[in-house]
Motif scaffolding. Structure first.
Motif, PDB file in Angstrom:
ATOM      1  N   LEU A  48       0.832  -1.198   0.000  1.00  0.00           N
ATOM      2  CA  LEU A  48       0.000   0.000   0.000  1.00  0.00           C
ATOM      3  C   LEU A  48       0.868   1.250   0.000  1.00  0.00           C
ATOM      4  CD1 LEU A  48      -2.516  -1.105   2.795  1.00  0.00           C
ATOM      5  CD2 LEU A  48      -2.869  -1.238   0.319  1.00  0.00           C
ATOM      6  N   ASP A  49       0.368   2.325  -0.601  1.00  0.00           N
ATOM      7  CA  ASP A  49       1.085   3.584  -0.475  1.00  0.00           C
ATOM      8  C   ASP A  49       0.831   4.173   0.911  1.00  0.00           C
ATOM      9  OD1 ASP A  49      -1.428   4.894  -0.501  1.00  0.00           O
ATOM     10  OD2 ASP A  49      -1.326   5.276  -2.648  1.00  0.00           O
ATOM     11  N   GLU A  50       1.514   5.247   1.239  1.00  0.00           N
ATOM     12  CA  GLU A  50       1.451   5.806   2.592  1.00  0.00           C
ATOM     13  C   GLU A  50       0.031   6.213   2.972  1.00  0.00           C
ATOM     14  OE1 GLU A  50       4.264   8.919   3.035  1.00  0.00           O
ATOM     15  OE2 GLU A  50       6.019   7.631   2.784  1.00  0.00           O
ATOM     16  N   ARG A  51      -0.684   6.814   2.043  1.00  0.00           N
ATOM     17  CA  ARG A  51      -2.039   7.287   2.351  1.00  0.00           C
ATOM     18  C   ARG A  51      -2.967   6.112   2.658  1.00  0.00           C
ATOM     19  NH1 ARG A  51      -4.936  11.458  -1.647  1.00  0.00           N
ATOM     20  NH2 ARG A  51      -3.186  12.692  -0.839  1.00  0.00           N
ATOM     21  N   ALA A  52      -2.875   5.054   1.835  1.00  0.00           N
ATOM     22  CA  ALA A  52      -3.742   3.895   2.049  1.00  0.00           C
ATOM     23  C   ALA A  52      -3.390   3.171   3.344  1.00  0.00           C
ATOM     24  CB  ALA A  52      -3.632   2.944   0.863  1.00  0.00           C
ATOM     25  N   ALA A  53      -2.091   3.038   3.642  1.00  0.00           N
ATOM     26  CA  ALA A  53      -1.679   2.374   4.875  1.00  0.00           C
ATOM     27  C   ALA A  53      -2.156   3.156   6.095  1.00  0.00           C
ATOM     28  CB  ALA A  53      -0.161   2.214   4.902  1.00  0.00           C
ATOM     29  N   ALA A  54      -2.090   4.481   6.005  1.00  0.00           N
ATOM     30  CA  ALA A  54      -2.563   5.319   7.111  1.00  0.00           C
ATOM     31  C   ALA A  54      -4.070   5.136   7.314  1.00  0.00           C
ATOM     32  CB  ALA A  54      -2.239   6.787   6.833  1.00  0.00           C
ATOM     33  N   ALA A  55      -4.812   5.087   6.211  1.00  0.00           N
ATOM     34  CA  ALA A  55      -6.268   4.903   6.315  1.00  0.00           C
ATOM     35  C   ALA A  55      -6.601   3.538   6.910  1.00  0.00           C
ATOM     36  CB  ALA A  55      -6.907   5.056   4.940  1.00  0.00           C
ATOM     37  N   ALA A  56      -5.813   2.515   6.552  1.00  0.00           N
ATOM     38  CA  ALA A  56      -6.061   1.165   7.079  1.00  0.00           C
ATOM     39  C   ALA A  56      -5.879   1.106   8.584  1.00  0.00           C
ATOM     40  CB  ALA A  56      -5.133   0.166   6.399  1.00  0.00           C
ATOM     41  N   GLU A  65       4.789   7.443  11.898  1.00  0.00           N
ATOM     42  CA  GLU A  65       5.805   6.514  12.391  1.00  0.00           C
ATOM     43  C   GLU A  65       5.367   5.062  12.199  1.00  0.00           C
ATOM     44  OE1 GLU A  65       8.218   5.559  16.570  1.00  0.00           O
ATOM     45  OE2 GLU A  65       7.028   7.405  16.356  1.00  0.00           O
ATOM     46  N   ALA A  66       4.119   4.769  12.516  1.00  0.00           N
ATOM     47  CA  ALA A  66       3.624   3.397  12.371  1.00  0.00           C
ATOM     48  C   ALA A  66       3.556   2.998  10.899  1.00  0.00           C
ATOM     49  CB  ALA A  66       2.249   3.265  13.016  1.00  0.00           C
TER      50      ALA A  66
END
Length: 381
Positions: free
Chosen positions: A206-214, A235-236
């Motif tokens: 996942l890109d950063e935005r998608a990982a953050a949303a997850a 950080e996470a």
């Protein structure tokens, strides 16, 4: 602050969807586009082929597709893995259950088929699957989902692909196949060249935005909501490297850390508290993958590739091939040997070439490469 619900949302039950399927909008749109044909009583214009390294959420996306059909109620879905059927009879029985379609007129099938206690008996007639499946799909639209399709026997796969091509021209049917990066190469062995026109979807990190949303959305959906500070979330996400399995580990650990501390948000202190739990799971995962490479005799090769990838998101094919050549002994680093080694690393998800990435090869998990490079320095003994 009252504690969140006792069920960790990041640990879904077996067969269940993750709390939020992030970053797959393009893939969802492609799948819905194919399903739309079935809703209008037509076969899909092409098959769907999902490929990507393990742990990137292929199965989760398949579950989403099946859930969409179950919610709609107008399309049937049959989910299979090659380990569940050993031959054509078992495959036909799963796709066209005789008990459910007992009114199916056998004289509408142009070849002889029989029914035994365990299901259809096609007498080895590979062409019998097509009319049987066509008659079934004329009653109800069907999507056949084949997970772990890279393990599908070539003869059965060829029969299924040919049947799909014929049935879709006359009845509402869609074939979805999912597997590791070697799936497309495996399909090329089935002498059904039309599959190359399939909807090819690469399922990677996942890109950063998608990982953050997850991470953020399931926490925000708790009662009361759990907020995330921007720095803690960043950080996470960076630690997860966008690898969906690691994102899930981080989500579960952050939820537990909030619950245990009674904090009202995920901040950097919560991330620090969750990190050891995630680290232990990641270390165990790295060890399993390292031992897998070790058993295959690929450690030196994998370490050389890791060094070539250091500090880079992708490598052109020529650079990747060069790293493999450098790791192979003189006289055993010809073209065929290099391609075989590259294919094996791809099958294991260590590297892969997404369908839409042209010449760019990617690392399955960058942090795994770093682990392999460091561990290889200590040697076998």
């Amino acid at each position: 602050m009252s504690l969140p619900a006792v069920t960790n949302p990041f640990v879904p039950g077996r067969g269940q969807l993750p709390p939020y399927l992030a970053g797959r909008e393009q893939e969802k749109k492609a799948m819905l586009g194919l399903l739309a044909y079935l809703k209008f009583g037509r076969g899909a214009p092409r098959e769907a082929v999902l490929s990507g390294p393990r742990g990137n959420g292929k199965t989760a996306l398949l579950r989403w597709v099946v859930q969409e059909m179950e919610d709609d109620g107008a399309i049937d879905a049959e989910w299979l893995t090659p380990s569940e059927f050993s031959g054509l009879d078992e495959l036909a029985t799963r796709l066209v259950p005789p008990k459910r379609f007992d009114a199916l007129r056998l004289d509408s099938v142009s070849v002889h088929v029989g029914v035994g206690k365990l299901g259809w008996k096609l007498e080895g007639q590979r062409g019998a699957l097509t009319p049987l499946l066509k008659a079934r799909c004329s009653r109800r639209p069907l999507v056949a989902v084949i997970d772990e399709a890279h393990t599908l026997p070539a003869e059965i796969g060829q029969t299924l692909l040919n049947a799909s091509q014929s049935v879709c021209a006359q009845a509402p049917f869609l074939l979805i196949m999912a597997g590791t990066p070697g799936l497309q190469r495996h399909l090329n062995t089935m002498s059904a060249t039309f599959w190359s026109r399939a909807e090819k979807l690469g399922i990677g990190r996942l890109d950063e935005r998608a990982a953050a949303a997850a991470l953020e959305r399931p926490l925000a959906a708790q009662t009361p909501p759990i907020a995330c500070s921007a720095d803690a979330l960043r950080e996470a996400v960076a630690a997860s490297q966008g690898y969906p399995y690691f994102v899930q580990l981080w989500g579960a650990a952050l939820w537990e850390a909030v619950r245990e501390s009674g904090a009202d948000q995920v901040d950097e202190a919560v991330v620090a508290a969750a990190a050891p739990t995630v680290g232990r799971s990641q270390s165990a995962y790295y060890q399993d993958r390292y031992q897998e490479l070790e058993r295959e005799g690929l450690i030196g090769l994998a370490a050389s590739v890791a060094e070539a990838f250091a500090g880079r998101d992708s490598l052109p094919r020529k650079a990747l091939n060069g790293a493999i050549v450098n790791a192979l002994p003189e006289g055993r680093n010809g073209t065929q040997e290099v391609l075989q080694c590259r294919d094996r690393l791809s099958d294991l998800g260590y590297v892969w070439n997404p369908p839409d990435a042209d010449d760019a090869w990617q690392s399955g998990i960058p942090s795994l490469m770093a682990y392999v490079a460091d561990s290889a320095k200590t040697g076998f003994l």
